[in-house]
Design an enzyme around this catalytic site. Structure first.
Site, PDB file in Angstrom:
ATOM      1  N   ASN A   1       1.365   1.738   6.956  1.00 35.69           N
ATOM      2  CA  ASN A   1       0.974   0.901   5.822  1.00 35.69           C
ATOM      3  C   ASN A   1       0.903   1.675   4.521  1.00 35.69           C
ATOM      4  OD1 ASN A   1       0.611  -1.694   7.108  1.00 35.69           O
ATOM      5  ND2 ASN A   1      -1.011  -0.664   8.249  1.00 35.69           N
TER       6      ASN A   1
ATOM      7  N   ARG B   1      46.731  40.693 -13.586  1.00 33.69           N
ATOM      8  CA  ARG B   1      45.669  41.284 -14.392  1.00 33.69           C
ATOM      9  C   ARG B   1      46.320  42.259 -15.374  1.00 33.69           C
ATOM     10  NH1 ARG B   1      44.050  44.951  -9.216  1.00 33.69           N
ATOM     11  NH2 ARG B   1      45.411  46.692  -9.744  1.00 33.69           N
TER      12      ARG B   1
ATOM     13  N   ASN C   1      -3.343  -7.686  19.796  1.00 33.05           N
ATOM     14  CA  ASN C   1      -1.905  -7.936  19.803  1.00 33.05           C
ATOM     15  C   ASN C   1      -1.167  -6.826  19.055  1.00 33.05           C
ATOM     16  OD1 ASN C   1       0.643  -9.096  19.605  1.00 33.05           O
ATOM     17  ND2 ASN C   1       0.049 -10.402  17.860  1.00 33.05           N
TER      18      ASN C   1
ATOM     19  N   TYR D   1       8.783  -4.867  15.001  1.00 34.77           N
ATOM     20  CA  TYR D   1       8.480  -4.732  13.571  1.00 34.77           C
ATOM     21  C   TYR D   1       9.250  -3.536  12.991  1.00 34.77           C
ATOM     22  CZ  TYR D   1       4.220  -7.675  14.041  1.00 34.77           C
ATOM     23  OH  TYR D   1       3.338  -8.677  14.250  1.00 34.77           O
TER      24      TYR D   1
ATOM     25  N   LYS E   1      33.361  24.019   0.500  1.00 35.80           N
ATOM     26  CA  LYS E   1      33.364  22.559   0.412  1.00 35.80           C
ATOM     27  C   LYS E   1      34.743  22.058   0.797  1.00 35.80           C
ATOM     28  CE  LYS E   1      34.914  20.111  -2.479  1.00 35.80           C
ATOM     29  NZ  LYS E   1      35.547  19.510  -3.650  1.00 35.80           N
TER      30      LYS E   1
ATOM     31  N   GLN F   1      14.392 -14.013   4.486  1.00 32.72           N
ATOM     32  CA  GLN F   1      13.152 -14.781   4.450  1.00 32.72           C
ATOM     33  C   GLN F   1      12.585 -14.694   3.033  1.00 32.72           C
ATOM     34  OE1 GLN F   1       9.682 -13.127   6.262  1.00 32.72           O
ATOM     35  NE2 GLN F   1       8.701 -15.115   6.559  1.00 32.72           N
TER      36      GLN F   1
ATOM     37  N   ARG G   1       0.800  -1.229   0.000  1.00 32.78           N
ATOM     38  CA  ARG G   1       0.000   0.000   0.000  1.00 32.78           C
ATOM     39  C   ARG G   1       0.834   1.282   0.000  1.00 32.78           C
ATOM     40  NH1 ARG G   1      -3.800  -0.925   4.898  1.00 32.78           N
ATOM     41  NH2 ARG G   1      -2.454  -2.710   5.332  1.00 32.78           N
TER      42      ARG G   1
HETATM   43  C1  UD1 Z   1       0.464  -9.344  12.931  1.00 35.40           C
HETATM   44  C2  UD1 Z   1      -0.045 -10.299  13.992  1.00 35.40           C
HETATM   45  C3  UD1 Z   1      -1.333  -9.733  14.608  1.00 35.40           C
HETATM   46  C4  UD1 Z   1      -1.070  -8.336  15.168  1.00 35.40           C
HETATM   47  C5  UD1 Z   1      -0.503  -7.441  14.080  1.00 35.40           C
HETATM   48  C6  UD1 Z   1      -0.121  -6.107  14.657  1.00 35.40           C
HETATM   49  C7  UD1 Z   1       0.647 -12.482  13.201  1.00 35.40           C
HETATM   50  C8  UD1 Z   1       0.220 -13.754  12.596  1.00 35.40           C
HETATM   51  N1  UD1 Z   1      -0.289 -11.571  13.399  1.00 35.40           N
HETATM   52  O1  UD1 Z   1      -0.523  -9.226  11.922  1.00 35.40           O
HETATM   53  O2  UD1 Z   1      -1.762 -10.585  15.660  1.00 35.40           O
HETATM   54  O3  UD1 Z   1      -2.283  -7.810  15.690  1.00 35.40           O
HETATM   55  O4  UD1 Z   1       0.673  -8.040  13.516  1.00 35.40           O
HETATM   56  O5  UD1 Z   1       0.239  -5.266  13.623  1.00 35.40           O
HETATM   57  O6  UD1 Z   1       1.787 -12.335  13.521  1.00 35.40           O
HETATM   58  N2  UD1 Z   1       6.608  -9.902   8.240  1.00 35.40           N
HETATM   59  C9  UD1 Z   1       7.718 -10.589   7.830  1.00 35.40           C
HETATM   60  N3  UD1 Z   1       7.561 -11.767   7.158  1.00 35.40           N
HETATM   61  C10 UD1 Z   1       6.345 -12.284   6.899  1.00 35.40           C
HETATM   62  C11 UD1 Z   1       5.196 -11.582   7.325  1.00 35.40           C
HETATM   63  C12 UD1 Z   1       5.360 -10.386   7.996  1.00 35.40           C
HETATM   64  O7  UD1 Z   1       8.845 -10.153   8.041  1.00 35.40           O
HETATM   65  O8  UD1 Z   1       6.283 -13.366   6.280  1.00 35.40           O
HETATM   66  C13 UD1 Z   1       6.787  -8.629   8.959  1.00 35.40           C
HETATM   67  C14 UD1 Z   1       6.198  -7.457   8.182  1.00 35.40           C
HETATM   68  O9  UD1 Z   1       7.167  -6.858   7.369  1.00 35.40           O
HETATM   69  C15 UD1 Z   1       5.746  -6.538   9.293  1.00 35.40           C
HETATM   70  C16 UD1 Z   1       5.412  -7.479  10.438  1.00 35.40           C
HETATM   71  O10 UD1 Z   1       6.074  -8.690  10.160  1.00 35.40           O
HETATM   72  O11 UD1 Z   1       6.773  -5.678   9.725  1.00 35.40           O
HETATM   73  C17 UD1 Z   1       3.921  -7.692  10.609  1.00 35.40           C
HETATM   74  O12 UD1 Z   1       3.363  -8.174   9.423  1.00 35.40           O
HETATM   75  P1  UD1 Z   1       1.877  -7.817   9.018  1.00 35.40           P
HETATM   76  O13 UD1 Z   1       1.533  -8.608   7.813  1.00 35.40           O
HETATM   77  O14 UD1 Z   1       1.703  -6.373   9.008  1.00 35.40           O
HETATM   78  O15 UD1 Z   1       1.083  -8.331  10.278  1.00 35.40           O
HETATM   79  P2  UD1 Z   1      -0.149  -9.285  10.347  1.00 35.40           P
HETATM   80  O16 UD1 Z   1       0.290 -10.660   9.996  1.00 35.40           O
HETATM   81  O17 UD1 Z   1      -1.250  -8.702   9.612  1.00 35.40           O
END
Ligand code: UD1
Ligand code: CA
Length: 452
Positions: free
Chosen positions: A216, A428, A162, A95, A339, A68, A13
């Site tokens: 997002n 000059r 969470n 995160y 500079k 990953q 997004r």
């Molecule tokens: C996740 C939680 C949810 C919580 C929410 C808060 C899980 C299953 N769910 O939701 O309970 O309320 O965060 O924002 O964990 N990422 C990776 N690899 C992946 C997937 C995600 O590195 O395969 C990273 C993303 O870059 C991001 C973070 O993990 O920084 C969260 O991912 P996102 O998809 O936003 O969270 P949800 O799974 O929706």
């Protein structure tokens, strides 16, 4: 404890060619807000995936990275960093797209985790609209997290959610991470499932939900920028810095400013910048990655990767570029560019000048319009100006060249050869006088007009 930052997600997004976590808030990439916070607590690892190489380019060498690929969920992300986890150390999970979390909140989470000797401690908050978040489900003293897409109608009503920030015991993680299944609505490996597997688990409820707000899209990016900005400015004002107009002032998270310094409107100060006491900065000024002493004035100017000592004045309309060092009491004035140059104590370049790759001594006067010609289209060359020298207006100093101590260059000179100490250098054409020439010309022209 160790800290693992999840940053492999796509961030669709954002509508961007660049990975989400490198987008900036107050001039600092989001991932670096999180990494810098993490470094307060221990060794840092980052899980990268989408555009991994770009993200890695923003990380310092002491940060470990784990790839990953493909991204199969938050649980899978942690599996990919299994070798980072140690059995006898806790692991804090953060995160990469949640930049405003505070040190105090993590300390609170850590205290709870250690006091209860937990296997998992979850940071939660009450969401006005919990849609999209994992719900905290409590039954018979046990805690589970149910993802939005897997939740029953009853569970969907729960508004404690969470945050995605947890502390795990390393031992518990290593014993259970491989047991995660992906038999859920999204076909992902959920890190949240580990919470239900734990015997000793509790939560910490966060009041200030802005701290766990993620980014997002670019609307949220701007919202968090404005919240971060307000908080930083408030902290500075309460520590004794005058911010004349907070609405038009942007100051980054790694900027330090001393007491009784005044920041005027339309000013941006970013990067690792330190400013001393009693300075006046702005209006209309941009400073990045620079160190500024006490009692310095910088007005309507650009300053980047420079060092400015005490009692200096800069501007209006100056541009100090990378590698500029201004010693005490230097005056840099209107339309002056510098500079990779060191300007000695008490020296002045007040008008329309370029000083590049130059070393200028003390008490030097650089006249209006002086240019160091430091580049011949192939290489850069150095200019040295000795203490007490006087550079006449509109001098061109063709580098490499050395002007001796106490030497003078005549106005309009092109100086191509070294000038000895205390000498006068003229480069000059000599002036020619033609008596009466102008009057004769006027008469000639008048006669020509009359004939027409
Ligand atoms: C996740 C939680 C949810 C919580 C929410 C808060 C899980 C299953 N769910 O939701 O309970 O309320 O965060 O924002 O964990 N990422 C990776 N690899 C992946 C997937 C995600 O590195 O395969 C990273 C993303 O870059 C991001 C973070 O993990 O920084 C969260 O991912 P996102 O998809 O936003 O969270 P949800 O799974 O929706
Ligand atoms: Ca998801």
């Amino acid at each position: 404890m160790k800290v693992l930052i999840l940053a492999a997600g796509l961030g669709k997004r954002m509508k961007s060619k660049y990975p989400k976590v490198v987008h900036k808030i107050l001039g600092k990439p989001m991932i670096n807000w999180v990494v810098d916070l993490a470094k307060n607590f221990g060794e840092v690892g980052v899980v990268v995936g989408h555009k991994a190489e770009v993200v890695k380019g923003y990380l310092s060498d002491d940060v470990k990275t784990y790839l990953q690929e493909p991204q199969l969920g938050t649980g899978h992300a942690v599996m990919c960093a299994k070798e980072f986890i140690s059995e006898n150390e806790d692991l804090l999970v953060l995160y990469g797209d949640v930049p405003l979390l505070s040190k105090e909140t993590i300390e609170m989470l850590r205290n709870e985790h250690e006091e209860k000797n937990n296997q998992v401690t979850v940071l939660t908050f009450i969401a006005e609209n919990p849609a999209g978040y994992g719900r905290i489900v409590r039954t018979d003293g046990k805690i589970r997290i149910v993802e939005d897409k897997d939740a029953s109608e009853e569970e969907k009503k729960i508004n404690e959610v969470n945050s995605g920030i947890y502390i795990f015991s390393g031992k518990f993680l290593l014993e259970n991470i491989e047991n995660l299944k992906n038999n859920n609505a999204q076909g992902e490996y959920y890190l949240t499932d580990l919470v239900g597997m734990a015997e000793r688990v509790s939560t910490v409820l966060l009041e200030d939900i802005l701290e766990v707000s993620g980014v997002n899209d670019r609307v949220q990016l701007a919202e968090l920028e404005s919240i971060a900005r307000e908080r930083i400015l408030k902290k500075l004002m309460l520590s004794g810095v005058t911010i004349v107009d907070p609405v038009s002032t942007f100051i980054g998270p790694d900027v330090e400013i001393g007491m009784d310094t005044i920041v005027h409107p339309f000013t941006i100060i970013e990067g690792k910048t330190k400013i001393g006491e009693d300075c006046e900065i702005g209006p209309y000024t941009h400073i990045a990655d620079s160190t500024i002493g006490k009692n310095v004035k910088v007005i309507r100017s650009e300053v980047e990767k420079s060092i400015i000592e005490d009692d200096v004045s800069v501007g209006p309309f100056s541009r100090l570029r990378e590698g500029t060092v201004l010693k005490e009491k230097v005056k840099i004035g209107n339309f002056v560019e510098t500079k990779k140059s060191i300007i000695g104590k008490n020296s002045k370049a007040q008008h329309l000048t370029y000083l590049g790759d130059a070393t200028v001594g003390e008490n030097v006067n650089v006249g209006a319009g002086t240019i160091t010609c430091n580049y011949d289209g192939y290489k850069k060359y150095k200019t040295f100006i000795g203490d007490g020298a006087f550079i006449g207006s509109n001098s061109s100093l063709v580098a490499p060249v050395k002007i001796g101590k106490g030497a003078i260059t005549g106005a309009g000179s092109v100086i191509t050869e070294d000038v000895p100490d205390d000498a006068l250098a003229l480069g000059r054409a000599r002036q020619v006088i033609k008596e009466g020439w102008a009057m004769k010309k006027r008469e000639e022209m008048k006669n020509a007009d009359n004939k027409e």
